[in-house]
Every structure is written in structure tokens, then in C-alpha cells.
Motif scaffolding. Structure first.
Motif, mmCIF file in Angstrom:
data_model
loop_
_atom_site.group_PDB
_atom_site.id
_atom_site.type_symbol
_atom_site.label_atom_id
_atom_site.label_comp_id
_atom_site.label_asym_id
_atom_site.label_seq_id
_atom_site.Cartn_x
_atom_site.Cartn_y
_atom_site.Cartn_z
ATOM 1 N N ILE A 36 13.029 -72.529 37.069
ATOM 2 C CA ILE A 36 12.205 -73.451 36.278
ATOM 3 C C ILE A 36 12.198 -73.004 34.828
ATOM 4 C CG2 ILE A 36 9.891 -74.423 35.956
ATOM 5 C CD1 ILE A 36 9.372 -73.792 38.937
ATOM 6 N N TYR A 82 14.440 -80.442 45.677
ATOM 7 C CA TYR A 82 14.515 -80.717 44.245
ATOM 8 C C TYR A 82 15.954 -80.746 43.751
ATOM 9 C CZ TYR A 82 9.542 -79.580 44.350
ATOM 10 O OH TYR A 82 8.200 -79.573 44.640
ATOM 11 N N ASP A 86 14.326 -82.142 37.668
ATOM 12 C CA ASP A 86 13.020 -82.523 38.223
ATOM 13 C C ASP A 86 11.891 -81.783 37.504
ATOM 14 O OD1 ASP A 86 14.169 -84.234 40.026
ATOM 15 O OD2 ASP A 86 13.939 -82.897 41.765
ATOM 16 N N ARG A 87 10.773 -82.488 37.343
ATOM 17 C CA ARG A 87 9.572 -81.924 36.709
ATOM 18 C C ARG A 87 8.687 -81.339 37.802
ATOM 19 N NH1 ARG A 87 6.862 -85.128 32.790
ATOM 20 N NH2 ARG A 87 5.645 -85.877 34.544
ATOM 21 N N VAL A 88 8.355 -80.061 37.665
ATOM 22 C CA VAL A 88 7.605 -79.399 38.726
ATOM 23 C C VAL A 88 6.489 -78.535 38.154
ATOM 24 C CG1 VAL A 88 9.538 -79.379 40.351
ATOM 25 C CG2 VAL A 88 9.227 -77.456 38.775
ATOM 26 N N GLU A 141 11.653 -73.060 46.639
ATOM 27 C CA GLU A 141 11.370 -74.489 46.454
ATOM 28 C C GLU A 141 10.107 -74.950 47.175
ATOM 29 O OE1 GLU A 141 14.009 -77.304 48.303
ATOM 30 O OE2 GLU A 141 14.617 -75.892 49.874
ATOM 31 N N ALA A 144 6.779 -74.882 44.946
ATOM 32 C CA ALA A 144 6.654 -75.704 43.746
ATOM 33 C C ALA A 144 6.184 -77.089 44.172
ATOM 34 C CB ALA A 144 7.996 -75.800 43.021
ATOM 35 N N VAL A 145 5.563 -77.797 43.258
ATOM 36 C CA VAL A 145 5.104 -79.160 43.523
ATOM 37 C C VAL A 145 5.660 -80.090 42.453
ATOM 38 C CG1 VAL A 145 3.014 -78.634 44.829
ATOM 39 C CG2 VAL A 145 2.940 -78.606 42.340
ATOM 40 N N ARG A 146 5.814 -81.345 42.827
ATOM 41 C CA ARG A 146 6.414 -82.321 41.925
ATOM 42 C C ARG A 146 5.357 -82.920 40.997
ATOM 43 N NH1 ARG A 146 11.278 -84.563 42.413
ATOM 44 N NH2 ARG A 146 11.426 -83.855 44.608
ATOM 45 N N GLN A 303 -0.120 -81.226 45.899
ATOM 46 C CA GLN A 303 0.681 -82.415 45.605
ATOM 47 C C GLN A 303 -0.169 -83.676 45.676
ATOM 48 O OE1 GLN A 303 4.280 -82.435 44.784
ATOM 49 N NE2 GLN A 303 3.316 -84.283 43.961
#
Length: 349
Positions: A36, A82, A86-88, A141, A144-146, A303
Motif C-alpha cells: 500500500i 484486490y 484499489d483504494r484501501v 490482503e 485491509a478493507v476497501r 467494511q
């Protein structure tokens, strides 16, 4: 896979020392990892507690930061959740045992073996974890959250702690239309508690030391605003609330606040004072009241919270700062001189 051995960061070299620019190593991107590029990192009061050992012995040098928003720049060979670009977000923990009853229920924050903190902790290999006051982070992965497209990264960052810390108990205690909720303190946590409780349909009251922030509180969704420095407040509001969410890290007169609850009401602490508090059991027995605490939330609930905030069109109220303002920001947080969350632009590290 990329291995980052000299990532810029801001760290506290020892307890209570000013944070200073340094470099840290990030692990190689493994097959289930994502790299990230951190864009923004919120400053949580818990960062200050830990950097100054207010909650006990800590690990130094410490790179704080568990309100992280960024963009994925590399994915491991086995990553399925992901893609690059992607934005996380990353919150307060970066791993857990993945096997206990709570991990299997999506409550990783309650992992029996202990979840791995984003900073001030050691990972499964015994290496220290470093947080978001840096430019890059490597993480599995699954932790992490979107971040939904409707949320800008800067206002999303504080949601990874302040947002989920207030959302989780409000959801757990079934806050919704018809609920009467009081939020104690209108700071980094409290302002999110007001926004979220209001969006859930509750009638929201802010209990603050003074009326100084009343206009802000009402703008954020509070229906009522009272000063706790006025003794009449506790007489007028006796027996009023289904849920009181205390977001402050000060020691409160708990018995006095319990008097504000309805029968079966709950006083929920999400602020964590450094000193013990006391309570008279009769304050709980009368009216079958609950004195509770709540931590953060699991990955799935985090999330859910982000999606909820995006759906209702809000993030945190923030003041973006450069990295060289971190130490000043710490002092301002302690002085309650921020409305309502400092967010570091990590491009300035």
C-alpha cells in the motif's frame, strides 16, 4: 517481489520523546500480501498514549498510526481480493490467529491469541510492527478493507479507528429510530459517534464540558447539547438515555452518568483513561443498567462501517497537516484544539 528496506517514516525514538523523521524496513511482498502506498494517516489519541507509555511499557522506536488510507501498488501472486490501483484502508490490527472462535466469526479484534497491532507490537516472526506515519505498508490482503469511491481518502483515514470504534457499539446495542443516545465528548471519537448515531436514526445528545462546540455538534447531527459542568444537566437528564457512549479519556464520575440511563440502559466506554475508575454497584443494580466497554470491530464490520458512511455521504471532520507538524499536533490533541481529527499528508514525510 518488492522488498522495501528504507521507507521514510516518523518515529518516537524513546518514550515521551518528540517524533522525528527516520527510515524503516518493510517486509517483502508475499504471495498473499499487498503493498500500500499510504496517502493519509490519522492521528488518534491512542497514538499519544502509546508513544508516551501512558498505557504501559511500549516498543521503541515506535512508528504510530492505525488510521491508514492509501492505494495498492503491488499485489502478491495469490491475492484475489484486490488489484493494483484499489483504494484501501488499514485499521488497528494487521493479523490474528485466524483459527479461534472469534476470528472465525469475523471478530478478529477479540482473537484469543491476540490480534497483531498495526504498531507497538511484534508480528508472527517476532519483528516489530510499524504504523501509518510512513509512506508504505505491506499487509496480508485479508486485513485491509476497501474504501468506497464515495469517500475521499483523507476523510476516510480516521474512520479506520474513530469510525469503527463508535460504529461497533452503536450497532451492537441496536441503536436506531426511537433510540435516545448521548455522546460524551465531542472530539475525534465523539464527532464520529454523533454523525453515525444520527445517521442510524437516533435522537442524539452531546454531553460536553462546555457549550463551546454546540454549533458544531448540531451541525454534525446532535439534537441536543448540554454542558456537564452545569450540575442542572444531570438533574434535567436523569433517566433519559438508552445508550451513553463515552468517548473521553478522562476519569469520569461513573455513578453520576449512570443516573442518566433509562432502565436497561447501557453506559459504553470507548475512551480509555490511563487511571482506574470506580463505580458503586448500586448504580448498576437499580434499573438493571449495564456498564460496558467496546474496542474496535472486525474486518467485516469495519467494511460495513465504511460502506455505511459512504452511503450517508460523510467521513471525518479533519485538519490535514504536514509530517513536520506531528509533534505540534500531539500537543493540540491533548489541549482539545482540533476539529476534529488531524490527518497527516504522508507525501510530506
Amino acid at each position: 517481489m518488492t522488498s522495501l528496506s528504507a521507507v521514510p517514516a516518523y518515529a518516537a525514538p524513546t518514550a515521551k520523546a518528540p517524533l522525528e523523521r527516520t527510515t524503516i524496513a518493510r517486509r517483502e511482498v508475499g504471495e498473499h500480501d499487498v503493498l500500500i502506498d499510504i496517502k493519509y494517516a490519522g492521528i488518534c489519541h491512542s497514538d499519544i498514549h502509546q508513544a508516551r507509555e501512558g498505557w504501559g511499557e511500549a516498543i521503541f522506536p515506535m512508528v504510530p498510526g492505525h488510521e491508514i488510507a492509501g492505494v495498492i501498488s503491488e499485489v502478491g501472486s495469490a491475492v484475489t481480493k484486490y488489484e493494483v490501483g484499489d483504494r484501501v484502508g488499514v485499521g488497528c490490527f494487521v493479523d490474528s490467529c485466524r483459527e479461534c472462535e472469534y476470528c472465525l466469526k469475523g471478530q478478529e479484534q477479540n482473537c484469543v491469541k491476540g490480534s497483531t497491532g498495526t504498531y507497538n507490537d511484534t508480528d508472527k516472526h517476532g519483528a516489530p510492527t510499524y504504523g501509518g506515519y510512513s509512506t508504505h505498508l505491506v499487509i496480508d490482503e485479508g486485513y485491509a478493507v476497501r474504501i468506497p469511491e464515495g469517500l475521499a481518502l483523507d476523510v476516510a483515514a480516521p474512520l479506520l479507528c474513530a469510525g469503527i470504534t463508535t460504529y461497533s457499539p452503536l450497532r451492537h446495542w441496536n441503536v436506531g429510530p426511537g433510540s435516545k443516545v448521548a455522546v460524551v465528548g465531542l472530539g475525534g471519537l465523539g464527532h464520529m459517534g454523533v454523525k453515525i448515531a444520527h445517521a442510524m436514526g437516533a435522537e442524539v445528545t452531546v454531553l460536553s464540558q462546555s457549550l463551546r462546540k454546540q454549533a458544531d455538534g448540531e451541525r454534525l447531527g446532535a439534537d441536543h447539547y448540554y454542558a456537564t459542568s452545569d450540575p442542572e444537566t444531570f438533574e434535567k437528564l436523569a433517566g433519559s438515555f438508552d445508550v451513553i457512549l463515552s468517548t473521553v479519556s478522562a476519569v469520569l464520575p461513573i455513578d453520576t452518568y449512570l443516573g442518566l440511563l433509562k432502565v436497561n440502559g447501557a453506559f459504553v466506554n470507548v475512551g480509555a483513561p490511563e487511571e482506574p475508575v470506580s463505580v458503586n454497584m448500586f448504580s448498576l443494580i437499580a434499573g438493571r443498567k449495564t456498564l460496558a466497554g467496546s474496542n474496535i470491530g472486525g474486518i467485516a464490520e469495519t467494511q460495513e462501517m465504511l460502506d455505511f458512511c459512504a452511503e450517508h455521504g460523510f467521513g471525518a471532520e479533519i485538519e490535514v497537516i504536514d509530517a513536520d507538524q506531528i509533534n505540534e499536533a500531539y500537543e493540540r490533541v491533548i489541549a482539545s484544539d482540533v476539529r476534529y481529527r488531524f490527518v497527516i499528508d504522508t507525501a510530506t514525510i
